[in-house]
Scaffold this motif. Structure first.
Motif: not given
Lengths: 212, 392
Positions: A48, A50-51, A133-134, A166, A170, A173-174, A177-178, A180, A211-212, B92, B105-106, B115, B121
């Motif tokens: 998932t 967050d965007r 809203d996730r 996997r 990840r 996603k990073s 969201e970030t 980087q 995975r986070p 973020g 998460d990141n 995990e 994690s």
């Protein structure tokens, strides 16, 4: 003196235990196996982000951000409106190179097929709005050809396609969201080069497939 | 540069190590001025929280001066005097957006271990083993801080380094412990542990409305400091039956909220403690839950048990029946540093909280190993050793 009866009882108990443990292990193993279909292993993995869905699609269409995000591990080349060619090397897998063809199947779907690489694989990705809203659920299905022995070796060496998928999810996603993907390898430490090498191997095991 | 490195279970040494560099656009480099020891470091040093590697630089509670910033850093400038939250947060993801920074998460690039151990994690933590991301710690002349705009906060002028350094971890942890208690005013709060976090939790509970705060420990000098500095009541568990004492102090009710600020190497007296210690030494359980058991047994019916002491794995004889049948609320977690730090800095600036007295043993970095020894053995009235990497 131990009687014959006691010996037989012990042997019996040991056999029952061994069979029980064996069955439990086999059941556990089966539960952890990916599905098989016509010689292909099939796994479904999701993450998932967050965007909103549009922002996730936007990332794929923003050439500059995409190139910056993929810089260390892949290059993308557009073939026509709906098809891309991708060359990726696995930075934690010893630099194995992959070539894949990516096709946009619809507004929120794409699929890929590996055209050159150690393992035949294909997969597809679907973007779904996440509840509450996730953000966006990125749902991927991956199929690859392999046998049980090869899969076991791959798992041991950290080169299994499922682990790679996997890790890739990840990473994506990073990036979304970030902007980087964090890396702490070779940050300052009091290790000599040999100790650092050993630590690198452990870091790799802690990174691949996580995975986070 | 010089840095305090972990060299094996129970062994620390100051070594020459390479200086950190900006590696991502959001990074900042901080020249460390003050870097505190923390009780949770002891779990790492003593091998109870696994995944330490030889040569890892310890330290996660620090402040200093920004000397370099990555191209994407906007809020923080070179030359800023900053305190940095121990947990790394990306700013973020959904958890950061909802201010649950320690669940980011990141920020753990090596999530496999946690995990497997915990199901998911949580955030990475600076200087806190390879399970928490493998970041180099702050017991060094310089440190790289990822997501500098999210994790670093400029500190008010005039507040000494050795005071503001605790806004990095001990204060937000203590504040979160009190925040978990959902205080509305007039409550009785018991706090297990009179270390830095416990004392900050006690002060936070007072600010958030607790009428009485009772601090529990076995070290008379720490209890005396808590009583003198904060005006709390104290119980020495080595001399007093804690459950009886708490029951009588509250006329039979029990505390409305119980804060556990001790963690996995909890001490006690008596045969059950010996049993727990033996099991932990033989690695048959990873954590000693002595103080949590007490907190659950002591807490009033329907009360809250708030856990901020660090636990890593599995415990034995957890009184779940007591928690269930007394309808307790259990809350716990690593602190959401970035949520609390700006507010706490304001409170330090106006003198509402003054954590400076925790820094009983300021020392140059070179004496780091000795500093940890004094801290672990609680010698010489030590509450916290604070290392100064720039001092000769």
């Amino acid at each position: 003196m131990t009687s014959n009866g006691a010996r037989w009882a012990l042997a019996g108990a040991a056999t029952v235990t061994a069979v029980g443990v064996g069955r439990a292990v086999a059941r556990r193993r089966r539960r952890h196996q990916p599905e098989r279909e016509d010689g292909w292993y099939v796994v479904h993995r999701g993450i998932t982000v967050d965007r909103p869905v549009d922002a996730v699609i936007g990332f794929w269409t923003d050439r500059e951000r995409l190139d910056r995000g993929l810089a260390e591990w892949a290059t993308l080349e557009q073939v026509d409106d709906n098809r891309w060619r991708c060359v990726a090397s696995d930075p934690v897998g010893g630099g194995t190179e992959w070539r894949a063809e990516i096709t946009v199947d619809g507004p929120r779907r794409l699929s890929w097929r590996v055209t050159a690489g150690p393992v035949a694989q294909r997969g597809r990705v679907e973007l779904l709005p996440a509840p509450q809203d996730r953000g966006t659920e990125i749902r991927a299905e991956l199929r690859w050809r392999s046998g049980p022995v090869r899969r076991m070796l791959g798992l041991a060496g950290g080169h299994e396609p499922d682990l790679a998928l996997r890790s890739a999810l990840r990473r994506i996603k990073s990036l979304l969201e970030t902007g980087q993907v964090l890396d702490t390898r070779h940050d300052p430490s009091g290790r000599d080069p040999k100790q650092e090498q050993a630590t690198d191997r452990i870091r790799e095991q802690l990174m691949v497939g996580g995975r986070p | 540069m010089r840095a305090l490195c972990w060299e094996g279970v129970g062994k620390l040494a100051v070594r020459d190590v390479p200086e950190p560099a900006i590696r991502a656009a959001g990074d900042i480099i901080v020249k460390v001025k003050a870097s505190s020891v923390c009780g949770s470091d002891l779990h790492l040093i003593n091998g109870y929280l696994p995944a330490m590697r030889e040569g890892d630089i310890l330290g996660h509670e620090f402040m200093g001066e920004v000397v370099e910033t990555g191209p994407d850093v906007r809020r923080i400038k070179v030359g800023d005097r900053v305190v940095v939250g121990s947990v790394v947060a990306c700013g973020g993801c959904w958890y950061c957006r909802t201010e649950q920074y320690s669940l980011c998460d990141n920020s753990n690039p090596q999530p496999v271990f946690t995990e497997k151990l915990w199901g998911h994690s949580p955030a990475g933590i600076l200087g806190y083993s390879h399970a928490a991301g493998g970041y180099s710690g702050s017991h060094a002349e310089y440190i790289r801080v990822p997501f500098g705009d999210v994790g670093a906060f400029t500190v008010p002028d005039g507040v000494p380094d050795d005071s503001v350094v605790f806004a990095s971890d001990a204060m937000p942890t203590g504040w979160m412990a009190a925040d978990f208690c959902g205080l509305k005013g007039g409550e009785v709060v018991a706090v297990w542990g009179a270390g830095g976090v416990g004392q900050m939790a006690a002060r936070s509970a007072q600010i958030l409305g607790a009428e009485r705060v009772i601090v529990i420990d076995r070290l008379p000098e720490r209890l005396a400091t808590a009583a003198g500095r904060l005006g709390v009541e104290t119980i020495n568990y080595a001399e007093t039956d804690v459950l009886e004492a708490l029951r009588e102090l509250t006329a039979g009710r029990g505390p409305d909220a119980c804060i556990e600020a001790v963690g996995m190497e909890s001490h006690d007296v008596g045969p059950i403690y010996a049993y727990d210690k033996a099991k932990q030494t033989a690695r048959l359980q990873s954590d000693r839950p002595t103080s949590i058991r007490q907190a659950i047994m002591a807490c009033r019916k329907g009360g809250t048990v708030s856990i901020v002491g660090v636990y890593g794995g599995l415990v034995d004889k957890f009184p779940l029946g007591a928690a269930m049948n007394k309808a307790l609320v259990l809350r716990m977690g690593q602190m959401h540093a970035q949520r609390y730090i700006p507010m706490l800095l304001d409170r330090i600036a106006v003198g509402e909280i003054d954590p400076g007295y925790l820094a009983t043993h300021p020392m140059p970095l070179e004496q780091g190993a000795k500093g940890y020894e004094i801290f672990e053995k609680k010698e010489d009235g030590c509450l916290r050793t604070v290392l100064h990497p720039q001092a000769a």
